[in-house]
Write an enzyme that holds these catalytic residues in place. Structure first.
Site, mmCIF file in Angstrom:
data_model
loop_
_atom_site.group_PDB
_atom_site.id
_atom_site.type_symbol
_atom_site.label_atom_id
_atom_site.label_comp_id
_atom_site.label_asym_id
_atom_site.label_seq_id
_atom_site.Cartn_x
_atom_site.Cartn_y
_atom_site.Cartn_z
ATOM 1 N N LYS A 170 -19.457 -3.183 57.900
ATOM 2 C CA LYS A 170 -19.189 -1.790 58.255
ATOM 3 C C LYS A 170 -19.346 -1.522 59.745
ATOM 4 O O LYS A 170 -18.663 -0.654 60.296
ATOM 5 C CB LYS A 170 -20.070 -0.871 57.411
ATOM 6 C CG LYS A 170 -19.638 -0.876 55.947
ATOM 7 C CD LYS A 170 -20.557 -0.090 55.075
ATOM 8 C CE LYS A 170 -20.002 -0.023 53.641
ATOM 9 N NZ LYS A 170 -19.668 -1.319 53.075
ATOM 10 N N GLU A 254 -24.358 7.175 62.009
ATOM 11 C CA GLU A 254 -23.193 7.919 62.452
ATOM 12 C C GLU A 254 -23.374 9.398 62.126
ATOM 13 O O GLU A 254 -24.233 9.782 61.317
ATOM 14 C CB GLU A 254 -21.924 7.399 61.772
ATOM 15 C CG GLU A 254 -21.915 7.581 60.270
ATOM 16 C CD GLU A 254 -20.736 6.908 59.607
ATOM 17 O OE1 GLU A 254 -20.071 6.101 60.268
ATOM 18 O OE2 GLU A 254 -20.493 7.180 58.422
ATOM 19 N N ASN A 289 -25.070 9.803 47.582
ATOM 20 C CA ASN A 289 -24.037 8.924 48.134
ATOM 21 C C ASN A 289 -23.462 7.965 47.096
ATOM 22 O O ASN A 289 -22.749 7.027 47.450
ATOM 23 C CB ASN A 289 -24.572 8.112 49.326
ATOM 24 C CG ASN A 289 -25.168 9.006 50.385
ATOM 25 O OD1 ASN A 289 -24.524 9.949 50.834
ATOM 26 N ND2 ASN A 289 -26.406 8.737 50.774
ATOM 27 N N GLU A 329 -11.456 3.741 53.423
ATOM 28 C CA GLU A 329 -12.112 4.994 53.088
ATOM 29 C C GLU A 329 -12.109 5.938 54.283
ATOM 30 O O GLU A 329 -12.314 5.515 55.424
ATOM 31 C CB GLU A 329 -13.540 4.738 52.615
ATOM 32 C CG GLU A 329 -13.599 3.861 51.371
ATOM 33 C CD GLU A 329 -14.943 3.927 50.673
ATOM 34 O OE1 GLU A 329 -15.876 4.547 51.223
ATOM 35 O OE2 GLU A 329 -15.053 3.363 49.567
ATOM 36 N N GLU A 342 -14.701 3.235 56.652
ATOM 37 C CA GLU A 342 -14.926 1.810 56.447
ATOM 38 C C GLU A 342 -13.805 1.254 55.587
ATOM 39 O O GLU A 342 -13.011 2.004 55.018
ATOM 40 C CB GLU A 342 -16.271 1.577 55.742
ATOM 41 C CG GLU A 342 -16.343 2.229 54.362
ATOM 42 C CD GLU A 342 -17.745 2.266 53.799
ATOM 43 O OE1 GLU A 342 -18.696 2.323 54.606
ATOM 44 O OE2 GLU A 342 -17.881 2.230 52.568
ATOM 45 N N ASN A 344 -13.359 -1.389 52.339
ATOM 46 C CA ASN A 344 -13.970 -2.225 51.313
ATOM 47 C C ASN A 344 -13.002 -3.350 50.980
ATOM 48 O O ASN A 344 -11.914 -3.107 50.447
ATOM 49 C CB ASN A 344 -14.285 -1.399 50.065
ATOM 50 C CG ASN A 344 -15.440 -0.452 50.297
ATOM 51 O OD1 ASN A 344 -16.530 -0.885 50.660
ATOM 52 N ND2 ASN A 344 -15.208 0.825 50.119
ATOM 53 N N PHE A 402 -32.139 12.458 37.298
ATOM 54 C CA PHE A 402 -31.276 11.275 37.268
ATOM 55 C C PHE A 402 -32.060 9.979 37.468
ATOM 56 O O PHE A 402 -31.544 9.010 38.027
ATOM 57 C CB PHE A 402 -30.154 11.380 38.314
ATOM 58 C CG PHE A 402 -29.242 12.539 38.079
ATOM 59 C CD1 PHE A 402 -28.167 12.429 37.222
ATOM 60 C CD2 PHE A 402 -29.483 13.755 38.689
ATOM 61 C CE1 PHE A 402 -27.331 13.510 36.987
ATOM 62 C CE2 PHE A 402 -28.661 14.849 38.466
ATOM 63 C CZ PHE A 402 -27.590 14.725 37.613
#
Length: 725
Positions: A170, A254, A289, A329, A342, A344, A402
């Site tokens: 990345k 970032e 995320n 992405e 990035e 993938n 969760f």
């Protein structure tokens, strides 16, 4: 154009003996030659190959779970034999049963099994596998893996290692994109070594910032920080997660774009310089995320933006000689502005939605490209038809923030797959009833995908399929997914990556039932109860008020609410047909169902609506789940209902003086000592489960009286970690 993807039906392939496919329009079942010649394309790109005219006869899948099963299904259709690999924890896993051969590769921790390149190479040599599909995660984006395979004459079903080096990392991908004048998010692209450096860089960029693992994915090794303190606290956690998940703890920072949307472009390239894009997916519904819901296409994009994003992605891929399935992405603004995030360099978890709207089997294309074939699809051939929605079914308890939920799948009944009335239901899974959900791997159980002509039809189909997805033994996130399908903002397409945090700021506590949901649950409850009573009374035929056993007025208790129900006529037993009026003064509607006692799902029609309700036994009643709502239901006569309302409500014990382990997991650290004074919000312990580190904090001021656990302990849910005075 290749044939459209058929709905994948697990029942067709489960434990089925290997049968070669002789349809030569799909593949040529000829053993691949082991001799290969590679050219020197840009960034190490492979040139033409001498094995390009031959298809593999056996491939190994260097992965587990649903993605391993997914690859096996396509390989079987192509007439290719498959080899599974498994750790001790996966000895009885579904992907092991479905493959033609299986090789044991080590203990449960991924670092001792699925992440060991030499074990995978040895398994290939042992079984004669000519190629390896890496799936996603694990070794899929480590350039050392295809290089090690190539050294042994084994083909990697994925991009060449030069492209992985250029785009799979990345940090390096952002540098490469910046040099190619691709719009990127402002940030620091150098590896950050310390917390102090992370804070200094974040201060310079301006808050909020995103800390990300260079080798990351799936939400692991990522943290959003809104101030310097959150950077200091989150950096170490993210770095530790990155090391345990990917074996690489490099971090970068970032700028975090406020109110962004997450949109990605699916690419497909071959070894002859051809690259096309297959439309976009929107993955904005995320938690920590981690993607939760994906769809294709995006409700945000217009055709001009789609074309611009697609062409930019293709240009970037061609610059690095990309030659497989891959994804670029972007973070997008609500104004359709977009910035490169990035690339993938692998198959994405959410690839099924693209397959269903394009009709292109991405796994098949990856295999064909790896065998040296040219793409048979041009950009002009790509069309997007209808809408697809995917829900990730996780072993996570939505009612407990969760937290991971591990254990045995006592009951696992997914919705039926197939196509009916223009709606397709597909369930990509790697488990069966009785399987064990381990603490060692990602918590994903399945990916439920629906496809329909329009977005709302696909969402409604998804909601209905989720209602029919029954899991017991562990707590899945299905109630939350079902609730999302009802959410007005989601249905209107007003999305952002902050959607879940904004709409559920205090976590998920379940939906409050509206009148329609109460009507459905009360109708199902009375219909089921009458069937039970008919069986107990051992009566045949049609009950009538004149028989002396018939009763018109009932009360259905839904949790603590008493709902009057009137059944004005008799009924036919199984299948039941009954008129039901729910509520005072309500008009009766016809309820029909073929439900029998013991069935876990009540399927029926209430008026004009087809309904599915999950049914679980409970003391003196049943638990009914529908549309994201779960309620206790009990059918009573009005006289008994009056007495029931007088019963005291049991108060749960006060456990506030205990810190309980919220999930089965491994104690990473204990941050306090006995007799220590702590303040509300202070870190008490860190527990790791399913590759995620969970920080446990004090809910109030207090003094630690006793510590019952130590780092390295494996704890069950609700185990006492420490006690307060």
């Amino acid at each position: 154009m290749p044939p459209r993807v058929r709905p994948f039906c697990l029942e067709e392939s489960r434990l089925r003996p290997y049968v070669p496919a002789f349809d030569l329009s799909f593949c040529c079942c000829v053993r691949a030659s082991s001799s290969k010649t590679r050219g020197n394309g840009p960034h190490g790109t492979a040139g033409p190959t001498s094995w390009g005219e031959r298809m593999f006869s056996k491939i190994l899948i260097a992965n587990r779970g649903e993605i391993a099963c997914r690859v096996i299904r396509t390989a079987r259709r192509m007439g290719i034999r498959t080899v599974a690999v498994f750790s001790d924890a996966d000895r009885d896993a579904l992907h092991v049963a479905q493959a033609d051969e299986a090789v044991h590769i080590g203990p449960p921790p991924a670092a001792q099994s699925y992440l060991l390149i030499d074990r995978i190479v040895a398994a290939c040599k042992q079984t004669g596998a000519e190629a390896v599909h890496p799936g996603y995660g694990f070794l899929s984006e480590r350039a050392a893996f295809p290089r090690a395979l190539e050294a042994e004459g084994i083909v990697f079903i994925g991009p060449n290692p030069g492209a992985i080096d250029a785009m799979g990392d990345k940090i390096e991908s952002k540098k490469f994109a910046a040099a190619a004048k691709v719009s990127t998010v402002p940030g620091n692209l150098d590896v950050i070594e310390s917390i102090d450096e992370a804070v200094r860089i974040s201060d310079g960029i301006g808050y909020p910032v995103m800390m990300k693992a260079s080798a990351g994915g799936g939400g692991k090794g990522m943290r959003i920080a809104w101030n310097a303190q959150e950077v200091a606290e989150g950096f170490a956690r993210a770095k530790s997660e990155a090391a345990s998940s990917f074996g690489d703890d490099r971090m970068f920072i970032e700028k975090f774009i406020v109110n962004p949307r997450h949109i990605e472009i699916q690419l497909l390239g071959d070894k002859h310089g051809n690259v096309i894009y297959l439309g976009e997916r929107e993955c904005s519904i995320q938690r920590r995320n981690q993607k939760v819901i994906e769809e294709a296409p995006s409700p945000l994009l217009d055709e001009a933006t789609r074309k611009a994003m697609g062409e930019q992605s293709v240009a970037l891929a061609k610059a690095v000689g990309y030659d497989s399935a891959g994804t670029v992405e972007f973070v997008a603004g609500q104004d359709r502005s977009f910035f490169f995030l990035e690339m993938n360099t692998r198959l994405q978890v959410e690839h099924p939605v693209t397959e269903l709207v394009t009709g292109i089997d991405l796994v098949e294309q990856m295999i064909r490209v790896a065998a040296g074939e040219k793409l048979s699809i041009t950009q002009a051939d790509v069309t997007l038809t209808g809408w697809a929605v995917e829900s990730r079914v996780y072993a996570e308890d939505p009612y407990r923030n969760f937290l991971p939920s591990t254990g045995r799948l006592v009951r696992y009944v997914p919705p039926a797959e197939g196509e009916e009335d223009g709606v397709t239901v597909r369930n990509d899974t790697g488990v069966v009833e009785g399987a064990e959900i381990s603490m060692f791997y990602d918590p994903m159980i399945a990916k439920l995908v629906t496809h329909a002509p329009t977005r709302i039809e696909a969402i409604d189909a998804q909601a209905k399929a989720l209602d029919a997805f029954l899991i017991d033994g562990i707590q899945p996130n299905i109630p939350f997914l079902t609730a999302l399908m009802q959410h007005p903002r989601w249905r209107e397409g007003r999305l952002s990556t902050g959607f879940i945090a904004e709409e559920f700021p205090d976590g998920f506590t379940g939906l409050s039932p509206d009148e329609d949901t109460k009507r459905v649950l009360a109708s199902a409850a009375i219909a089921m109860d009458l069937v039970r009573r008919e069986r107990l009374d051992n009566l045949d035929g049609r009950l009538r008020p004149s028989s002396g056993k018939w009763r018109e007025n009932w009360v259905v208790r839904l949790d603590r609410e008493m709902v009057p129900v009137r059944v004005p006529e008799g009924f036919a037993a199984v299948p039941i047909e009954i008129d039901v009026a729910v509520g005072e003064g309500a008009s009766p509607v016809t309820v029909t169902s073929d439900w029998r006692p013991g069935d876990p799902l009540w399927r029926g029609r209430i008026g004009r609506d087809e309904v599915v309700v999950q049914v679980r036994t409970a003391t003196s009643g049943v638990l009914l789940s529908h549309a994201g709502v779960t309620l206790f239901a009990r059918v009573m006569t009005p006289e008994i209902a009056r007495l029931d309302a007088l019963m005291p409500v049991k108060v749960p014990p006060d456990l506030s003086r205990f810190l309980l382990c919220p999930m089965p997991g491994l104690v990473v650290s204990i941050a306090v000592a006995e007799d220590q004074e702590v303040k509300a919000g202070e870190v008490l312990a860190v527990v790791e489960a399913m590759k995620m580190e969970n920080v446990l904090r004090a809910e109030r001021d207090g003094k630690v009286a006793k510590i019952n656990a130590k780092p390295g302990d494996s704890l069950a849910v609700d185990a006492v970690i420490l006690e307060f005075a």
